[in-house]
Design an enzyme around this catalytic site. Structure first.
Site, PDB file in Angstrom:
ATOM      1  N   ASP A 181       0.865  -1.166   0.000  1.00 51.05           N
ATOM      2  CA  ASP A 181       0.000   0.000   0.000  1.00 51.05           C
ATOM      3  C   ASP A 181       0.908   1.224   0.000  1.00 51.05           C
ATOM      4  OD1 ASP A 181      -2.292   1.601   0.256  1.00 51.05           O
ATOM      5  OD2 ASP A 181      -2.048   1.666   2.424  1.00 51.05           O
ATOM      6  N   THR A 238       0.006   5.039   1.021  1.00 49.46           N
ATOM      7  CA  THR A 238      -0.103   5.990   2.122  1.00 49.46           C
ATOM      8  C   THR A 238      -0.039   5.278   3.466  1.00 49.46           C
ATOM      9  OG1 THR A 238      -1.511   7.357   0.724  1.00 49.46           O
ATOM     10  CG2 THR A 238      -1.489   7.862   3.075  1.00 49.46           C
ATOM     11  N   PHE A 271     -16.424   9.472   5.312  1.00 48.73           N
ATOM     12  CA  PHE A 271     -15.650   9.054   4.146  1.00 48.73           C
ATOM     13  C   PHE A 271     -15.893   7.579   3.846  1.00 48.73           C
ATOM     14  CE2 PHE A 271     -11.870   7.134   2.270  1.00 48.73           C
ATOM     15  CZ  PHE A 271     -11.755   7.893   1.115  1.00 48.73           C
ATOM     16  N   ARG A 305      -0.232  14.527  -3.257  1.00 48.65           N
ATOM     17  CA  ARG A 305      -1.575  13.979  -3.138  1.00 48.65           C
ATOM     18  C   ARG A 305      -2.555  15.137  -3.228  1.00 48.65           C
ATOM     19  NH1 ARG A 305      -4.094  10.040   1.597  1.00 48.65           N
ATOM     20  NH2 ARG A 305      -6.102   9.727   0.573  1.00 48.65           N
ATOM     21  N   ASP A 325      -4.837   5.720  -4.107  1.00 55.34           N
ATOM     22  CA  ASP A 325      -4.521   7.092  -4.481  1.00 55.34           C
ATOM     23  C   ASP A 325      -4.561   7.272  -5.996  1.00 55.34           C
ATOM     24  OD1 ASP A 325      -3.875   9.721  -4.155  1.00 55.34           O
ATOM     25  OD2 ASP A 325      -2.086   9.351  -2.948  1.00 55.34           O
ATOM     26  N   ASP A 341      -1.510  -0.891   5.987  1.00 54.89           N
ATOM     27  CA  ASP A 341      -1.680  -0.345   7.333  1.00 54.89           C
ATOM     28  C   ASP A 341      -3.126  -0.036   7.681  1.00 54.89           C
ATOM     29  OD1 ASP A 341      -2.024   1.831   5.614  1.00 54.89           O
ATOM     30  OD2 ASP A 341      -1.349   3.245   7.133  1.00 54.89           O
ATOM     31  N   GLY A 342      -4.066  -0.375   6.805  1.00 53.69           N
ATOM     32  CA  GLY A 342      -5.426   0.061   7.102  1.00 53.69           C
ATOM     33  C   GLY A 342      -6.481  -0.958   6.785  1.00 53.69           C
ATOM     34  N   ALA A 343      -7.701  -0.569   7.075  1.00 53.41           N
ATOM     35  CA  ALA A 343      -8.840  -1.462   6.873  1.00 53.41           C
ATOM     36  C   ALA A 343      -9.036  -1.796   5.408  1.00 53.41           C
ATOM     37  CB  ALA A 343     -10.106  -0.803   7.435  1.00 53.41           C
ATOM     38  N   ASN A 344      -8.656  -0.863   4.520  1.00 57.48           N
ATOM     39  CA  ASN A 344      -8.829  -1.114   3.093  1.00 57.48           C
ATOM     40  C   ASN A 344      -7.944  -2.239   2.595  1.00 57.48           C
ATOM     41  OD1 ASN A 344     -10.592   0.991   3.065  1.00 57.48           O
ATOM     42  ND2 ASN A 344      -9.134   2.490   2.282  1.00 57.48           N
TER      43      ASN A 344
END
Length: 1189
Positions: free
Chosen positions: A499, A501, A619, A675, A740, A869-872
């Site tokens: 990933d 970001t 979001f 970004r 992104d 690092d994230g839920a996505n």
């Protein structure tokens, strides 16, 4: 006529096909007889292979009449599940609970007080005394049940439980269907209008249907049943010392396997352990009752405590707000705000994934609540137990899809090879025993003894010892693993996805500039918000976020924090007691002092300028935007502010409000790696307060006015580029998978060396079919900026871009965005292997698309790792062979690996440990196999001589030598360098099998040679076995074979503990190195100067010092074995010359891995990709375009 099959989860990865079977009295009797005849061996076999028992002793039948099923999944794994039939005493009445499978019990039901399966070898998971077994006929329902179920109004239902998922019988479909909670088939409006809580009778009925609200984990290794059987054999054979010791070893192995190797299960149990906590529920009459969380069922309305709680179910939030930490499930430690489920269109169906900002998920921590006045925060339970999001994640860990890993597959095959060798040995043993006129009992014991020799009892612990030590070292390095088998998979990784970001770049974004949309276009860049004119742009920055105060500090998404802090505005929320939520505006933002304008509220009366946030549309990664409805003090209308991906925001704006230079400016900033976030606003003139609470986002997020751009600078983490270069040097391909913008992603990828500085970038732009054209692909060559160029502010160089050049057939990479990826998957499946092979950047990818990409790469033969690092990233982390979540949580179920190291430096650590663990597992397995074969040859040789090893000799070999070195072999640390070559993953490869058979031949030759040399000694006294008696163990043959084999065990342990390039040198493993030296010295002592007490204990024949020459010859023989074994492992099987020879012998022309074959095809097609042309979907002709071959 064949019976109809049971079909579950059709078209999904969990698809199951089942065959129904019926209980058979004859079959049951036959199973008992077989158990008696085989001395319970059949029970052991059927424990491992329960489907064999079902096929042998049960009769096939229809799905409706089945008492049990054999289920087969898409990986051809078989499972036996029982049909369970249970009573529901109450009617299930409510807006969603309609159970067609509940059938009235006939008053003439037949009563049988015995338990339905109590006498079966298969133990039922259902221990409830209310269990019932029912068989339907055309005329009536015959019931076998306990007396307390004898009720004319009782209702019963049938269901299956498989992998903690319940499937219920539906007569209308004549099939079993998956049981869902309120997450499927429910309208959003029903939560507001119909769900008011369950009464006692409904809850009791639903508890029978859904079971208790708990998630539990159990662990069991059936191999230890074999060990128990082995111990029983040895005890019957008077091997008391040996049996007792192996029992001790087995207990240690069990402890290691259950606590260390299966430590993830213990960890999972701790993670999923549900504490018994009181929970307040509200019934439809607004009557409150306190129950335990175990009693919660779908449809219950619960109160969320003001000071927060751990969520023990999935529930949709109906009133109030909650600040939630979801780190345990997603790996994201940033608190998120949950808002009440909005009022939507009447027919809109509820989906937890689409409305996740309104769902409190099981396992997450509610940190704080906010509510109106004296009201309470309420939520409706939608899922319990393993149906919850947490339960699904736990299931994915407990029952992972089988990994296509050769080591595990071939280890089973190799054990079958050992079993075949055991059969040969058993046949030879029968011949020898018959030759020496041994009794039948001795023959049986000796034959079974061969089995325990060929399949050593310490095999489970030895095979997992490398993973155990690697798991410990990873934990010391701050990397937590909840699935140790994945560690070995890390040793074969060939590709790693990242990933962007928060993974490759810093978590926090710095606001580089603000570009408002002015009449002359997007040219004016502001770096200080104080220079911005008051208007929609600064108001959007101050309001369009989901920040909240906790403990006086602002918390929320890092981007929101940077954006809001740049305004220097202040945010004020209701009182700290969380109950003052009934103010006119829940959250208010104000400009800083000194810049604070005033608003004329009434003639002559002025008030400070402030904006209240009336409602948030949080979001959504799928929508790529968020928005807020606000009210500015003094204005008589509300306003909408939105921010999100530029492409998405502009698609929702009025075209005339978008500056003409938008595309050019956006491209300029994104290609520099910035970004870019777009802002928009819209006045809502005819929207009242009540309407604002009920309006949906798709009603207001249209026809907006484009406001401008936020330019965020997201710099690379300092560790990123060196780690990417390290992986590239180690021949591990790196791919970026991000949500992104594609140009930003390409810029970052080039900066961190995922894309080479001069590598050509080709974007794959795929579009779906339209009315007048088919789906098609445009191959667009990206321009790339000069490496040396720098840009200041908004000004660009006259010629800021240049073509990267190079040979398009060799030095290029592909980039794909999420929309194109979806089209490629649907219409260009034949091109996906090539696109995945050359793809370097996949941008604007949704969570499920990331997982699909990982699966596509796996289908090409790559060992795929994923770091996010994230839920996505959760779906991709689960799908990958090795998923690493960067999280502050000590452990989460978001992925197999969780790293407290907040950067990708953990990736080479995991790979190095994986390679070390795989090499150790490989070495330990080969050592244990050869150890058993050494002992097998020794025993067969001694049987030929009418002798056998003694009890204490077996003890010395198995406990002091083999167990010690097998456990300590894995203690060697991983090598500090990451080399390009990967360790072997297959046991049955030509080089592995050649080396193994060479070792067997060498080992056998040494034993036979020393045995024959012994017979030529003048002092040798040949053993003469007594007819009808057991073999003598105190003989010259036994002593010599025992001493020689002792050296051979140590030799193999040392030679299978190789060092670089995957492990450190053998002497760095001090426990093993010292043990090997001490064992060698002890064996030398037994050879040359054995103390009398050791000779007596080990039942050795004394060979005096006068036969020193004979002992020297034995030493030379074992030394020759050591050197020969070392040469075979290091200088034969591992050399490039031998690998070339093996390929020639096998006549291997094509590589095994699909990605290598695809690369070979691409090299033969230099015209691909057809840059500048259009490729249409298969079997469709494009006019004036060239179709790629």
């Amino acid at each position: 006529m064949p019976h109809k099959k049971l079909l579950l989860n059709f078209g999904t990865d969990d698809q199951l096909v089942g065959t129904g079977y019926r209980l058979s009295s004859v079959g049951t009797i036959m199973s008992y007889v077989l158990a008696i005849v085989t001395a319970a061996l059949s029970i052991l076999v059927f424990y491992w292979k329960p489907n064999w028992k079902v096929r042998l002793f049960y009769s096939k039948c229809s799905v409706q009449d089945a008492d049990l099923f054999i289920l087969e999944d898409k990986y051809h794994q078989n499972f036996v599940v029982w049909v369970i039939k249970q009573q529901v005493d109450s009617e299930l009445e409510g807006p969603h609970f309609h159970w067609p499978n509940l059938q009235p019990v006939q008053p003439n039901g037949k009563l049988n007080r015995s338990r339905s399966k109590s006498n079966e070898f298969f133990s039922s998971d259902v221990s409830d005394d209310r269990q019932a077994l029912i068989s339907d006929t055309e005329d009536n329902v015959t019931i076998y049940m306990d007396s307390d179920l004898d009720s004319a109004n009782a209702k019963i239902f049938r269901y299956l439980d498989h992998h903690n998922v319940r499937y219920i019988w539906t007569p209308s479909n004549s099939n079993y269907e998956r049981l869902h909670g309120l997450d499927t088939g429910v309208k959003c409006m029903d939560f507001h209008e119909k769900f008011e809580g369950n009464d006692e009778s409904q809850r009791a009925a639903l508890e029978v249907v859904y079971g208790k609200n708990e998630i539990d984990v159990e662990v069991l290794n059936p191999f230890y049943i074999f060990q128990i059987a082995s111990i029983g054999l040895w005890m019957s054979d008077n091997y008391y010392y040996y049996a007792a010791t192996i029992a001790f070893i087995s207990l240690i192995s069990i402890a290691i396997s259950l606590y260390e190797t299966k430590k993830q299960a213990i960890t999972l149990h701790d993670m999923v352990k549900t504490p018994v906590e009181p929970t307040n529920t509200v019934s439809k009459d607004n009557v409150k009752k306190t129950i335990t969380n175990y009693e919660l069922v779908p449809g219950d309305v619960i109160e969320i405590p003001a000071n927060g709680c751990m969520m023990l179910c999935d529930a949709v939030l109906m009133s109030g707000n909650c600040i939630v930490n979801e780190a345990m499930l997603t790996g994201e430690s940033v608190p998120v705000t949950k808002t009440p489920l909005p009022h939507t269109r009447a027919e809109e169906k509820f989906c937890p994934n689409e409305y996740k900002r309104h769902v409190l998920f099981c396992g997450t921590q509610v940190l704080q609540t906010r509510y109106y006045g004296n009201a309470t925060v309420k939520a409706t339970v939608i899922r319990t137990g393993f149906q919850t999001a947490k339960g699904e994640l736990i299931r994915s860990i407990m029952y992972p899809k089988p990994m296509d890993f050769k080591f595990y597959q071939e280890s089973i095959r190799f054990i079958l090879v050992l079993a075949a060798i055991a059969l040969v040995g058993m046949s030879f043993t029968i011949y020898i025993m018959t030759k020496y006129h041994q009794s039948m009992s001795v023959v049986i014991k000796r034959v079974l003894d061969i089995v325990t020799i060929v399949v050593p009892p310490a095999l489970p612990a030895a095979m997992t010892v490398g993973m155990v030590y690697a798991q410990r070292r990873l934990k010391t390095a701050g990397i937590f693993c909840i699935s140790p088998p994945r560690i070995n998979l890390c040793g074969k990784l060939k590709l790693f996805c990242f990933d962007k970001t928060g993974t490759l770049t810093e978590d926090g974004l710095d606001l580089w500039g603000m570009v408002p949309a002015l009449s002359e276009g997007l040219h004016q860049v502001y770096h200080d918000s104080g220079q911005l004119p008051r208007g929609p742009f600064i108001s959007a920055m101050a309001t369009c976020h989901s920040l909240t105060r906790m403990g006086g500090e602002l918390n929320g998404d890092p981007l929101d924090l940077k954006m809001f802090e740049a305004t220097h505005w202040t945010l004020e929320e209701p009182g700290e007691d969380t109950s003052r939520f009934d103010t006119i505006m829940p959250t208010v933002v104000r400009p800083p002092e000194g810049r604070e304008p005033t608003v004329e509220m009434f003639p002559g009366i002025e008030s400070p300028y402030e904006i209240g946030i009336v409602k948030q549309f949080t979001f959504s990664s799928s929508l790529q935007r968020m928005s807020v409805i606000t009210r500015t003090l003094g204005k008589d209308f509300m306003e909408l502010y939105a921010k999100g991906a530029p492409e998405k925001i502009t698609s929702l704006c009025l075209p005339q409000t978008i500056p003409s230079d938008f595309a050019e400016v956006l491209k300029g900033y994104t290609m520099q790696g910035f970004r870019v976030i777009a802002l928009a606003h819209k006045p809502l003139h005819d929207l009242s307060w009540i309407q604002a609470q009920r309006v949906t986002r798709d009603q207001v997020e249209v026809d907006m006015t484009f406001t401008g751009l936020l330019i965020m600078q997201n710099s690379l983490k300092p560790e990123t580029t060196p780690i990417i270069k390290l992986l590239n040097e180690a021949n591990i391909r790196t791919v970026m998978v991000t949500g992104d913008n594609i140009l930003t992603a390409v810029s970052v990828a080039r900066e961190c060396s995922i894309i080479g500085r001069r590598q050509r970038v080709i974007q794959v732009q795929a579009s779906p079919p339209a009315a007048n054209r088919p789906a098609q692909i445009e191959w667009v060559s990206h321009e790339v900026p000069h490496v040396e160029s720098e840009t200041t502010d908004h000004e660009f160089h006259d010629n800021p871009y240049q073509d990267a050049g190079g040979d398009a057939a060799q030095d290029f990479c592909l980039t794909v965005d999420g929309k194109s990826f979806a089209v490629l998957m649907d219409h260009f499946s034949s091109l996906m292997p090539r696109i995945c092979l050359k793809g370097a950047v996949f941008a604007r990818m949704g969570p499920e698309q990331k997982a699909q990409l990982v699966e596509q790469l796996q289908a090409l033969g790559y060992g795929v790792g994923m770091c996010g690092d994230g839920a996505n990233d959760c779906s991709a982390l689960k799908a990958a062979h090795a998923g690493i979540s960067l999280s502050e949580a000590e452990a989460s179920v978001a992925s197999p690996f969780t790293s407290k190291i907040p950067n990708i430096s953990c990736v080479p650590t995991v790979i190095r440990e994986g390679r070390a663990a795989l090499t150790t597992s490989f070495g330990c397995f080969k050592y244990m196999a050869l150890y058993s074969l050494i002992q097998f040859v020794s025993v067969i040789l001694l049987y030929w001589a009418g002798s056998n090893l003694g009890d204490t000799q077996f003890l010395y070999i198995d406990l002091l030598i083999t167990t010690t070195v097998a456990i300590l072999m894995g203690h060697t640390h991983a090598y500090h360098k990451l080399v390009a070559q990967r360790p072997r993953g297959g046991l049955l490869s030509f080089s592995s099998m050649f080396a193994l058979f060479a070792q067997i031949i060498l080992m056998t030759a040494v034993q036979v040679a020393t045995y024959l040399y012994l017979q030529k000694q003048y002092w040798f006294v040949k053993n003469v076995p007594k007819p009808g008696g057991d073999f003598d163990t105190v003989t010259y043959e036994t002593t010599v074979v025992f001493i020689v084999s002792s050296f051979q065990y140590i030799t193999l342990a040392v030679n299978y503990s190789t060092g670089p390039p995957y492990r450190k040198r053998i002497w760095t493993n001090k426990p093993f190195f010292i043990s090997a030296i001490l064992l060698t010295l002890l064996s030398l002592l037994l050879l040359f100067y054995p103390p009398t007490f050791l000779e007596n204990f080990l039942t050795m024949v004394h060979i005096g010092i006068e036969h020193y020459g004979f002992k020297i010859i034995l030493l030379l023989a074992v030394t020759t074995h050591f050197l020969g074994s070392f040469i075979i492992e290091v200088f034969v099987s591992e050399t490039e010359t031998f690998q070339t020879l093996s390929r020639y012998v096998r006549r291997k022309r094509l590589p095994n891995n699909k990605y290598k074959r695809v690369a070979m095809d691409m090299r033969k097609d230099p015209t691909w990709p057809p840059i500048g042309d259009v490729t249409c979907a298969e079997n469709v002709t494009c006019r004036e375009t060239r179709v790629a071959s």
